[in-house]
Write a protein that holds these residues in place. Structure first.
Motif, PDB file in Angstrom:
ATOM      1  N   PRO A 137       0.828  -1.211   0.000  1.00  0.00           N
ATOM      2  CA  PRO A 137       0.000   0.000   0.000  1.00  0.00           C
ATOM      3  C   PRO A 137       0.859   1.256   0.000  1.00  0.00           C
ATOM      4  O   PRO A 137       2.028   1.244   0.405  1.00  0.00           O
ATOM      5  N   GLY A 138       0.250   2.348  -0.429  1.00  0.00           N
ATOM      6  CA  GLY A 138       0.957   3.617  -0.420  1.00  0.00           C
ATOM      7  C   GLY A 138       0.357   4.574  -1.424  1.00  0.00           C
ATOM      8  O   GLY A 138      -0.777   4.399  -1.883  1.00  0.00           O
ATOM      9  N   THR A 139       1.125   5.584  -1.781  1.00  0.00           N
ATOM     10  CA  THR A 139       0.666   6.561  -2.767  1.00  0.00           C
ATOM     11  C   THR A 139       0.254   5.869  -4.052  1.00  0.00           C
ATOM     12  O   THR A 139      -0.803   6.132  -4.623  1.00  0.00           O
ATOM     13  N   HIS A 140       1.116   4.955  -4.508  1.00  0.00           N
ATOM     14  CA  HIS A 140       0.832   4.118  -5.673  1.00  0.00           C
ATOM     15  C   HIS A 140       0.956   2.669  -5.234  1.00  0.00           C
ATOM     16  O   HIS A 140       2.050   2.092  -5.241  1.00  0.00           O
ATOM     17  N   ALA A 141      -0.145   2.082  -4.819  1.00  0.00           N
ATOM     18  CA  ALA A 141      -0.121   0.720  -4.273  1.00  0.00           C
ATOM     19  C   ALA A 141       0.210  -0.298  -5.356  1.00  0.00           C
ATOM     20  O   ALA A 141      -0.271  -0.201  -6.490  1.00  0.00           O
ATOM     21  N   LYS A 142       1.043  -1.281  -5.001  1.00  0.00           N
ATOM     22  CA  LYS A 142       1.416  -2.356  -5.920  1.00  0.00           C
ATOM     23  C   LYS A 142       0.792  -3.673  -5.461  1.00  0.00           C
ATOM     24  O   LYS A 142       0.864  -4.027  -4.280  1.00  0.00           O
ATOM     25  N   TRP A 143       0.193  -4.388  -6.412  1.00  0.00           N
ATOM     26  CA  TRP A 143      -0.340  -5.724  -6.186  1.00  0.00           C
ATOM     27  C   TRP A 143       0.456  -6.673  -7.070  1.00  0.00           C
ATOM     28  O   TRP A 143       0.490  -6.501  -8.288  1.00  0.00           O
ATOM     29  N   VAL A 144       1.100  -7.670  -6.441  1.00  0.00           N
ATOM     30  CA  VAL A 144       2.079  -8.478  -7.157  1.00  0.00           C
ATOM     31  C   VAL A 144       1.737  -9.959  -7.099  1.00  0.00           C
ATOM     32  O   VAL A 144       1.563 -10.531  -6.015  1.00  0.00           O
ATOM     33  N   ASP A 145       1.672 -10.567  -8.261  1.00  0.00           N
ATOM     34  CA  ASP A 145       1.401 -11.993  -8.421  1.00  0.00           C
ATOM     35  C   ASP A 145       2.741 -12.722  -8.471  1.00  0.00           C
ATOM     36  O   ASP A 145       3.543 -12.493  -9.385  1.00  0.00           O
ATOM     37  N   VAL A 146       2.995 -13.575  -7.487  1.00  0.00           N
ATOM     38  CA  VAL A 146       4.295 -14.245  -7.348  1.00  0.00           C
ATOM     39  C   VAL A 146       4.109 -15.753  -7.307  1.00  0.00           C
ATOM     40  O   VAL A 146       3.183 -16.263  -6.672  1.00  0.00           O
ATOM     41  N   GLU A 147       4.995 -16.449  -7.989  1.00  0.00           N
ATOM     42  CA  GLU A 147       5.039 -17.904  -7.906  1.00  0.00           C
ATOM     43  C   GLU A 147       6.456 -18.312  -7.521  1.00  0.00           C
ATOM     44  O   GLU A 147       7.393 -18.153  -8.311  1.00  0.00           O
ATOM     45  N   GLY A 148       6.611 -18.816  -6.286  1.00  0.00           N
ATOM     46  CA  GLY A 148       7.954 -19.096  -5.785  1.00  0.00           C
ATOM     47  C   GLY A 148       8.696 -17.794  -5.607  1.00  0.00           C
ATOM     48  O   GLY A 148       8.298 -16.926  -4.828  1.00  0.00           O
ATOM     49  N   SER A 149       9.797 -17.603  -6.352  1.00  0.00           N
ATOM     50  CA  SER A 149      10.537 -16.340  -6.318  1.00  0.00           C
ATOM     51  C   SER A 149      10.353 -15.567  -7.612  1.00  0.00           C
ATOM     52  O   SER A 149      11.022 -14.564  -7.839  1.00  0.00           O
ATOM     53  N   GLN A 150       9.420 -16.000  -8.454  1.00  0.00           N
ATOM     54  CA  GLN A 150       9.212 -15.357  -9.751  1.00  0.00           C
ATOM     55  C   GLN A 150       8.016 -14.406  -9.704  1.00  0.00           C
ATOM     56  O   GLN A 150       6.908 -14.784  -9.325  1.00  0.00           O
ATOM     57  N   VAL A 151       8.258 -13.174 -10.114  1.00  0.00           N
ATOM     58  CA  VAL A 151       7.178 -12.202 -10.254  1.00  0.00           C
ATOM     59  C   VAL A 151       6.540 -12.420 -11.620  1.00  0.00           C
ATOM     60  O   VAL A 151       7.172 -12.220 -12.654  1.00  0.00           O
ATOM     61  N   ARG A 152       5.282 -12.841 -11.614  1.00  0.00           N
ATOM     62  CA  ARG A 152       4.596 -13.134 -12.872  1.00  0.00           C
ATOM     63  C   ARG A 152       3.887 -11.910 -13.440  1.00  0.00           C
ATOM     64  O   ARG A 152       3.838 -11.711 -14.657  1.00  0.00           O
ATOM     65  N   ASP A 153       3.340 -11.076 -12.546  1.00  0.00           N
ATOM     66  CA  ASP A 153       2.549  -9.935 -12.991  1.00  0.00           C
ATOM     67  C   ASP A 153       2.398  -8.978 -11.823  1.00  0.00           C
ATOM     68  O   ASP A 153       2.525  -9.375 -10.660  1.00  0.00           O
TER      69      ASP A 153
END
Length: 293
Positions: A137-153
């Protein structure tokens, strides 16, 4: 454990930590973010913040907007999907012992996105608590889809900035008295925001409600915060479809994390919280240990 200097250099602030054998021995803060250099070059600010520290003898690892086109030097993004353990092998050297961590990007017809600084928090967070979905969360919140240690989206939602703009630079906030915290107003906003597929038509109602006496004028900020966060959480969890068997990991300070916990609980999702600085430090430490080998 290695000795190193960690710097979180954002748009408006700069924080630095000096580690010796894995232990923090000193830390400093400055308001000289990349948009507040006051005519100074980044190299000068760097020299000031590390004065007296062994910046010429130990690795200095920097993350954040320092690697943007407004910072010290533009650093290329790593395109998703990407494994977070690749960050350490894609650093950009800007001084003898100083490197900048690359940001991440998504380039698809349905999603164009970038992040700088959050990738380092994610690297640390994935070692502290494995999960398929992280929110920062924050000024521009990020939502991150992760599988293991890989950022998918990942997706970015401008909830914090939108709240500020609406409250201070739009008709919604015109003529309001000093705002007060109110949990009931926030909860009411959450419930309204989580139920609507679009809140555009609801925004003017925020003003109309207090004009007509249905909402306390002192609690408009709280209701608006709930409305925006409730909508954000409902929308992002629909788009990213989290595994409901595992909690969503919130990377934030206590106050903001509590608001997102409340929103996630409203739609039936569990969550755990990681403090942002802790996640960042674990991420930097992972990179420093690679450099030391």
């Amino acid at each position: 454990m290695s000795s190193y200097i960690a710097i979180d250099w954002g748009s408006t602030n700069l924080r630095a930590w000096h580690y010796e054998e894995g232990k923090c021995v000193d830390q400093r803060r400055s308001e000289a973010g990349v948009t507040r250099l006051a005519g100074r070059r980044p190299e000068e600010v760097f020299a000031d913040i590390t004065a007296g520290w062994p910046a010429d003898r130990v690795p200095v690892i920097m993350a954040g907007m320092v690697g943007s086109n407004a910072g010290w030097q533009p650093v290329p993004y790593l395109s998703c999907p990407v494994a977070l353990d690749q960050l350490a092998s894609h650093l950009t050297r800007v001084a003898d012992k100083a490197w900048i961590v690359p940001g991440l990007s998504v380039e698809r017809q349905d999603n164009y996105n970038v992040m700088r600084g959050e990738e380092t928090q994610l690297l640390g967070a994935t070692t502290l608590h494995t999960a398929p979905l992280y929110v920062m969360p924050g000024t521009h919140a990020k939502w991150v889809d992760v599988e293991g240690s890989q950022v998918r989206d990942f997706r970015t939602v401008m909830t914090g900035e939108l709240h500020h703009l609406l409250l201070h630079h739009s008709l919604i906030g015109t003529g309001l008295p000093e705002q007060e915290a109110d949990s009931a107003a926030f909860q009411a906003g959450l419930e309204r925001g989580a139920q609507d597929t679009s809140i555009v038509s609801r925004l003017f109602e925020v003003r109309a409600a207090h004009l007509l006496g249905a909402c306390d004028r002192r609690h408009v900020s709280e209701f608006l915060s709930g409305l925006l966060i409730g909508h954000e959480v409902a929308l992002m969890t629909r788009q990213l479809t989290p595994d409901t068997r595992q909690p969503v990991v919130i990377i934030a300070g206590e106050t903001l994390a509590r608001r997102y916990q409340q929103a996630l609980q409203l739609i039936g999702l569990e969550s755990v919280t990681l403090e942002g600085d802790r996640a960042f430090q674990h991420g930097i430490r992972s990179i420093a240990n690679v450099l030391a080998n």
